[in-house]
Design an enzyme around this catalytic site. Structure first.
Site, mmCIF file in Angstrom:
data_model
loop_
_atom_site.group_PDB
_atom_site.id
_atom_site.type_symbol
_atom_site.label_atom_id
_atom_site.label_comp_id
_atom_site.label_asym_id
_atom_site.label_seq_id
_atom_site.Cartn_x
_atom_site.Cartn_y
_atom_site.Cartn_z
ATOM 1 N N ASN A 131 0.825 -1.214 0.000
ATOM 2 C CA ASN A 131 0.000 0.000 0.000
ATOM 3 C C ASN A 131 0.855 1.258 0.000
ATOM 4 O O ASN A 131 0.638 2.180 0.791
ATOM 5 C CB ASN A 131 -0.953 0.007 1.213
ATOM 6 C CG ASN A 131 -1.929 -1.144 1.155
ATOM 7 O OD1 ASN A 131 -2.581 -1.344 0.135
ATOM 8 N ND2 ASN A 131 -2.010 -1.910 2.219
ATOM 9 N N ARG A 186 3.602 -1.722 9.134
ATOM 10 C CA ARG A 186 4.698 -2.494 8.557
ATOM 11 C C ARG A 186 5.786 -2.770 9.599
ATOM 12 O O ARG A 186 6.572 -3.706 9.441
ATOM 13 C CB ARG A 186 5.297 -1.765 7.356
ATOM 14 C CG ARG A 186 4.269 -1.465 6.260
ATOM 15 C CD ARG A 186 4.831 -0.541 5.197
ATOM 16 N NE ARG A 186 3.782 0.037 4.362
ATOM 17 C CZ ARG A 186 3.079 1.112 4.656
ATOM 18 N NH1 ARG A 186 3.310 1.767 5.795
ATOM 19 N NH2 ARG A 186 2.146 1.552 3.843
ATOM 20 N N LYS A 230 1.306 -11.699 -3.139
ATOM 21 C CA LYS A 230 2.044 -10.820 -4.057
ATOM 22 C C LYS A 230 3.481 -10.616 -3.599
ATOM 23 O O LYS A 230 4.423 -10.726 -4.403
ATOM 24 C CB LYS A 230 1.345 -9.463 -4.180
ATOM 25 C CG LYS A 230 1.988 -8.552 -5.225
ATOM 26 C CD LYS A 230 1.359 -7.172 -5.235
ATOM 27 C CE LYS A 230 1.833 -6.355 -4.059
ATOM 28 N NZ LYS A 230 1.400 -4.949 -4.115
ATOM 29 N N ASP A 249 -0.607 -7.532 -8.946
ATOM 30 C CA ASP A 249 -1.234 -6.421 -8.240
ATOM 31 C C ASP A 249 -2.371 -5.894 -9.114
ATOM 32 O O ASP A 249 -2.717 -6.486 -10.133
ATOM 33 C CB ASP A 249 -0.212 -5.327 -7.887
ATOM 34 C CG ASP A 249 0.371 -4.642 -9.115
ATOM 35 O OD1 ASP A 249 -0.021 -4.992 -10.255
ATOM 36 O OD2 ASP A 249 1.209 -3.744 -8.952
ATOM 37 N N HIS A 251 -2.482 -3.492 -11.107
ATOM 38 C CA HIS A 251 -2.066 -3.071 -12.442
ATOM 39 C C HIS A 251 -1.828 -4.267 -13.350
ATOM 40 O O HIS A 251 -2.169 -4.236 -14.534
ATOM 41 C CB HIS A 251 -0.840 -2.167 -12.333
ATOM 42 C CG HIS A 251 -1.083 -1.021 -11.402
ATOM 43 N ND1 HIS A 251 -1.882 0.044 -11.738
ATOM 44 C CD2 HIS A 251 -0.710 -0.811 -10.123
ATOM 45 C CE1 HIS A 251 -1.958 0.873 -10.718
ATOM 46 N NE2 HIS A 251 -1.257 0.374 -9.720
ATOM 47 N N PHE A 298 4.890 -4.854 -17.345
ATOM 48 C CA PHE A 298 4.671 -3.998 -16.179
ATOM 49 C C PHE A 298 5.400 -2.667 -16.350
ATOM 50 O O PHE A 298 4.853 -1.606 -16.052
ATOM 51 C CB PHE A 298 5.146 -4.710 -14.910
ATOM 52 C CG PHE A 298 4.915 -3.919 -13.647
ATOM 53 C CD1 PHE A 298 3.714 -4.022 -12.965
ATOM 54 C CD2 PHE A 298 5.884 -3.068 -13.140
ATOM 55 C CE1 PHE A 298 3.485 -3.297 -11.803
ATOM 56 C CE2 PHE A 298 5.675 -2.337 -11.983
ATOM 57 C CZ PHE A 298 4.466 -2.455 -11.316
#
Length: 324
Positions: A131, A186, A230, A249, A251, A298
């Site tokens: 994120n 995190r 991921k 992800d 995208h 990508f």
């Protein structure tokens, strides 16, 4: 300081797309000098290219301190890092024959290399990526290095640090320290994962993951605190030599839905079933190096996004930045 040369054409290695495409977060580009400065293997590097060579300087290193002549070692490190043993043009030809979208993308995005990274740095960098967008990930990674890594050298007023060893990150106080440094949730993932890795054998545990089949290694990684599918795939692909691993992800989902799997269009979330379907489709299309091939797509998508962003006026900037 003299520049060392490794024979390697621009068609085989494009530094811009490789170092600026979201694989690693410790490289900076100086447009005026056309030189990249970065850190890996406890060494500070400067890189540049001419048409036929990759050129490098070692600005400082914690390796080989007893010897002044470590050029062979440093050349080997670079060749390994960029996986120069792969003749990329052969793979590009093969992938282009299988996929029109790849054939179109690779004209601009030639020479995109899959970096062979150190597992500890790769894993904790991608915990930071959750994120998040690339500039903030880079800031977090540098905070980890500055506070817990070893000083390598100073150059042009900048102090460079190595990425910290996993033993440094396992200490119980690390979580609260990282929260104070702005890592948010995190912080817990970093400290807990580090403690698990040390408990399971550290470097030897990572080596065992390299020797496993890809999907088994992925499952083992997902036992770590805060590691989902991921991030596990990023680690498998970028530092464990499982080149068929394919991180999906939002995208990558959009690329797949738009160009390959139209029945997936319009979904709000990438479910576990969709994740597997997208990965398996690319593996069927590209074979056992599907993760590398998809990285070229990508990069092309990332560039398209950045160009669209730059075309907007200051008053029209999108509210959300692209997440890694």
């Amino acid at each position: 300081m003299a520049w060392h040369k490794i024979p390697c054409s621009r068609r085989e290695l494009q530094l811009l797309g490789t170092l600026n495409g979201g694989q690693s977060f410790r490289w900076e580009y100086n447009k005026e000098t056309d030189v990249w400065t970065g850190i890996f293997s406890k060494t500070v590097w400067k890189l540049r290219q001419d048409d036929e060579n990759l050129q490098y300087q070692v600005m400082g290193s914690l390796l080989n301190k007893a010897s002044k002549s470590g050029s062979d070692m440093f050349q080997n490190l670079l060749e390994n890092y960029f996986r120069l043993n792969y003749k990329l043009s052969d793979y590009y030809k093969k992938w282009s024959e299988k996929d029109e979208l790849f054939e179109k993308a690779c004209k601009q995005f030639y020479g995109i290399r899959m970096l062979y990274q150190e597992p500890v740095e790769n894993l904790f960098s991608f915990i930071c990526s959750q994120n998040n967008h690339i500039s903030r990930i880079s800031t977090m990674v540098e905070k980890l290095c500055k506070h817990y890594g070893e000083k390598i050298c100073e150059f042009d007023g900048v102090t460079y640090f190595s990425f910290p060893d996993v033993d440094k990150l396992k200490q119980p106080q690390i979580e609260s320290e990282l929260r104070n440094l702005g890592f948010g949730y995190r912080a817990k993932f970093i400290q807990k994962s580090a403690a698990q890795i040390v408990e399971w054998g550290g470097r030897q545990w990572f080596k065992s993951l390299q020797e496993m089949k890809y999907k088994d290694a992925r499952l083992e990684l997902m036992k770590l605190c805060g590691i989902g599918p991921k991030v596990a795939d990023c680690i498998c692909l970028m530092s464990l030599n499982h080149l068929e691993a394919l991180p999906v992800d939002t995208h990558v989902y959009q690329i797949a839905a738009q160009n390959y799997l139209p029945h997936l269009k319009g979904k709000k979330n990438v479910t576990e079933k969709m994740y597997s379907e997208i990965g398996d489709h690319f593996r069927m299309l590209y074979g056992d190096m599907a993760g590398w091939a998809h990285t070229v797509l990508f990069c092309a998508d990332l560039k398209k996004f950045q160009q669209n962003d730059e075309q907007l006026s200051e008053g029209e900037k999108p509210k959300k930045k692209r997440k890694k």
